[in-house]
Design an enzyme around this catalytic site. Structure first.
Site, mmCIF file in Angstrom:
data_model
loop_
_atom_site.group_PDB
_atom_site.id
_atom_site.type_symbol
_atom_site.label_atom_id
_atom_site.label_comp_id
_atom_site.label_asym_id
_atom_site.label_seq_id
_atom_site.Cartn_x
_atom_site.Cartn_y
_atom_site.Cartn_z
ATOM 1 N N GLU A 103 2.058 -11.574 -2.712
ATOM 2 C CA GLU A 103 1.738 -11.539 -1.084
ATOM 3 C C GLU A 103 1.053 -12.529 -0.587
ATOM 4 O OE1 GLU A 103 0.242 -7.860 0.388
ATOM 5 O OE2 GLU A 103 1.223 -6.328 -1.096
ATOM 6 N N TYR A 141 -4.058 -13.965 2.374
ATOM 7 C CA TYR A 141 -3.690 -14.030 3.879
ATOM 8 C C TYR A 141 -4.575 -14.646 4.391
ATOM 9 C CZ TYR A 141 -0.399 -10.123 2.823
ATOM 10 O OH TYR A 141 0.422 -9.264 2.499
ATOM 11 N N GLN A 163 5.678 -10.297 5.378
ATOM 12 C CA GLN A 163 6.784 -9.591 4.781
ATOM 13 C C GLN A 163 8.163 -10.284 5.432
ATOM 14 O OE1 GLN A 163 6.580 -5.389 5.377
ATOM 15 N NE2 GLN A 163 4.431 -5.102 4.399
ATOM 16 N N ASN A 166 0.738 -1.227 -0.027
ATOM 17 C CA ASN A 166 0.057 0.147 -0.130
ATOM 18 C C ASN A 166 0.824 1.289 -0.069
ATOM 19 O OD1 ASN A 166 -2.102 -1.672 0.126
ATOM 20 N ND2 ASN A 166 -2.498 -1.380 2.261
ATOM 21 N N ASN A 226 0.175 -1.610 -7.173
ATOM 22 C CA ASN A 226 -0.305 -2.551 -5.923
ATOM 23 C C ASN A 226 -1.751 -2.408 -5.735
ATOM 24 O OD1 ASN A 226 0.568 -4.182 -3.510
ATOM 25 N ND2 ASN A 226 -0.590 -2.750 -2.581
ATOM 26 N N GLU A 227 -2.465 -3.445 -5.826
ATOM 27 C CA GLU A 227 -3.739 -3.735 -5.235
ATOM 28 C C GLU A 227 -4.613 -2.659 -5.679
ATOM 29 O OE1 GLU A 227 -3.971 -4.413 -1.002
ATOM 30 O OE2 GLU A 227 -2.842 -6.478 -1.220
#
Length: 502
Positions: A297, A249, A354, A75, A175-176
């Site tokens: 991710e 996730y 991460q 982000n 990103n996203e």
């Protein structure tokens, strides 16, 4: 519930899935919490080297074995001005980071990141800001990083002390960008067009055949437009990019730890859905090209759980997202790794998110020690022993019931043949209560030494902490019998196992 499971697998080195891509063992460094500051970078630390990097952390990173690092977000990248992080440190501005509500000092930037990559011998993976910025800023960054000399941006890099170009070959186009939390969120059409323009323009500068570009896929399989997003984005970018990204996730929802143990089922479905959509776009466009997945991710992340005191607004490198992982988390984490290996014919890049402190396998204290979380061990073993060729595995395993996924195989496994003739089987017993006897038919290979490492704990919530850094770790498993090419191994309930056949 059965008192004991019995499972069996067999493989033959003649029947393979794919070569394991080096990029499958990537990780991720974002300017978030203490990942950078007091994580990898702490000039005042007793172990810091001349570049301000913590040598104790560098040693653990080398042991962990990542091959590629994605940077600087996440982000964070959607509001990042990359120019703030180059040149003399005393001249670098402080900025508000809207993504995480902190203040960014920019004392660690692109040059420092490249020194870090060279120090731990990993490939850099750079993301460009397509949130608050766009095409021109991406071109400027690419020219600064990769053009040899003779232009404004390349000569500026040289004046900053890096005469040779960085040669970054893997780039994320934002990103996203589908997420409402993202600074500069775009529709699929808006994003598809800017991503295509950026990709084609970067290739004008690079001019080689080894530049790899990643378009943003859905931020998760649960996003309302999953599938439709990939379809629209790839309709615009199919011929200009190499990868579509996937992010996932996992954590127990409403205390449902049984379904949590089977989280890899969702990852499998996610991969299936992205491949089906990408291939459908390729068919529609009559293209013979295949788009692969960058699962850049993935992790266990307790997103709904409090992780300490809320940081002061606009503070510098506060403690954020510092999950402390249990033995159970490590086993689920290992199962996710197994899925990535099993699908490495199309998942050809991946990043554990991460690397340090922030939902990470490595934890540190400012001015103090660094230590391994439970999730450190499956990744380190997979990175070390999971190189070579993924084999087709035929498995026969009992199932257990889950609320979310129905009946799920208790055994989750993959086999990787090394160039030295060895075969490594990674096996997870996903049942929380029931041990398993695993028979491995290895008659198709030469069986010499067989060693087994097992990670488990009688207390599924056991963690490695500052005060007890070695509470959970793999141990040698002596419950192994080898006879006439048949290997029998006893797998505890809720366990990650590395079985080496040399």
């Amino acid at each position: 519930m059965a008192d004991h499971h019995r499972a069996r697998i067999e493989f033959d080195p003649r029947f393979t899935v794919a070569e394991v891509p080096d990029r499958l063992f990537g990780s991720f460094v974002e300017h978030l919490g203490r990942c950078v500051y007091t994580g990898i970078y702490e000039p005042e630390h007793p172990t810091a080297n001349a570049d301000g990097l913590r040598e104790d952390v560098l040693d653990l990173i080398r042991e962990l074995g990542p091959t590629m690092i994605r940077y600087p977000g996440g982000n964070f990248v959607s509001g990042y001005r990359w120019e703030d992080g180059v040149g003399p440190k005393e001249d670098r501005p402080r900025r508000l980071d809207l993504a995480w509500g902190t203040t960014e000092t920019n004392q660690f930037g692109l040059g420092e990141f490249m020194k870090f990559c060279r120090t731990v011998d990993v490939e850099p993976n750079m993301a460009v800001n397509l949130g608050t910025r766009g095409l021109q800023e991406a071109l400027d960054l690419f020219e600064y990083a990769n053009h040899p000399s003779g232009t404004y941006w390349s000569d500026l890099r040289r004046s900053h002390g890096d005469e040779e170009p960085y040669g970054i070959k893997l780039w994320c186009l934002g990103n996203e960008m589908d997420g409402p939390w993202q600074i500069g969120q775009r529709t699929a059409t808006e994003y598809g067009r800017i991503a295509d323009q950026t990709a084609r323009s970067l290739r004008f500068i690079d001019g080689s055949d080894d530049l790899d570009l990643v378009a943003c896929g859905s931020s998760s399989r649960g996003m309302p437009f999953f599938g439709a997003w990939e379809n629209e984005v790839l309709t615009h970018t199919y011929e200009s990019v190499d990868y579509i990204s996937a992010h996932a996730y996992y954590h127990p929802l409403d205390g449902d730890v049984t379904s949590f143990m089977a989280s890899a089922q969702d990852m499998e479905l996610f991969i299936d859905g992205v491949i089906a959509t990408a291939d459908a776009v390729g068919a529609k466009l009559k293209s013979d090209k295949k788009i692969n997945i960058s699962f850049d991710e993935w992790n266990v992340w307790y997103q709904t759980a409090p992780t300490g005191e809320r940081p002061e607004p606009w503070s510098i490198a506060p403690r954020q997202l510092e999950d402390h992982y249990s033995a159970m988390d490590a086993v689920v984490f290992g199962s996710l790794l197994i899925t990535l290996l099993r699908r490495s014919d199309r998942v050809t890049a991946a990043c554990l998110a991460q690397l340090v402190n922030v939902i990470a396998p490595i934890m540190t204290e400012p001015g103090g020690p660094a230590w391994r979380q439970t999730t450190f061990f499956p990744f380190a073993e997979a990175s070390k022993y999971g190189r070579g060729t993924v084999l087709n595995v035929n498995a026969d395993s009992p199932a257990f019931d889950t609320k979310k996924y129905g009946e799920v195989s208790a055994l989750h496994s993959v086999a990787v043949a090394g160039e030295d003739g060895s075969v490594t089987v990674f096996a997870v017993n996903r049942d929380l209560e029931t041990p398993m006897t695993l028979e491995i038919d290895a008659s198709s290979v030469q069986v010499g030494d067989v060693t087994v490492s097992t990670l488990t704990d009688a207390d599924r919530d056991a963690k490695n902490t500052l005060d007890d850094q070695d509470r959970v770790a793999p141990v040698a498993n002596g419950d192994v019998v080898v006879k006439d090419g048949l290997i029998t191994v006893e797998l505890p309930a809720m366990s990650w196992n590395t079985i080496r056949i040399a």
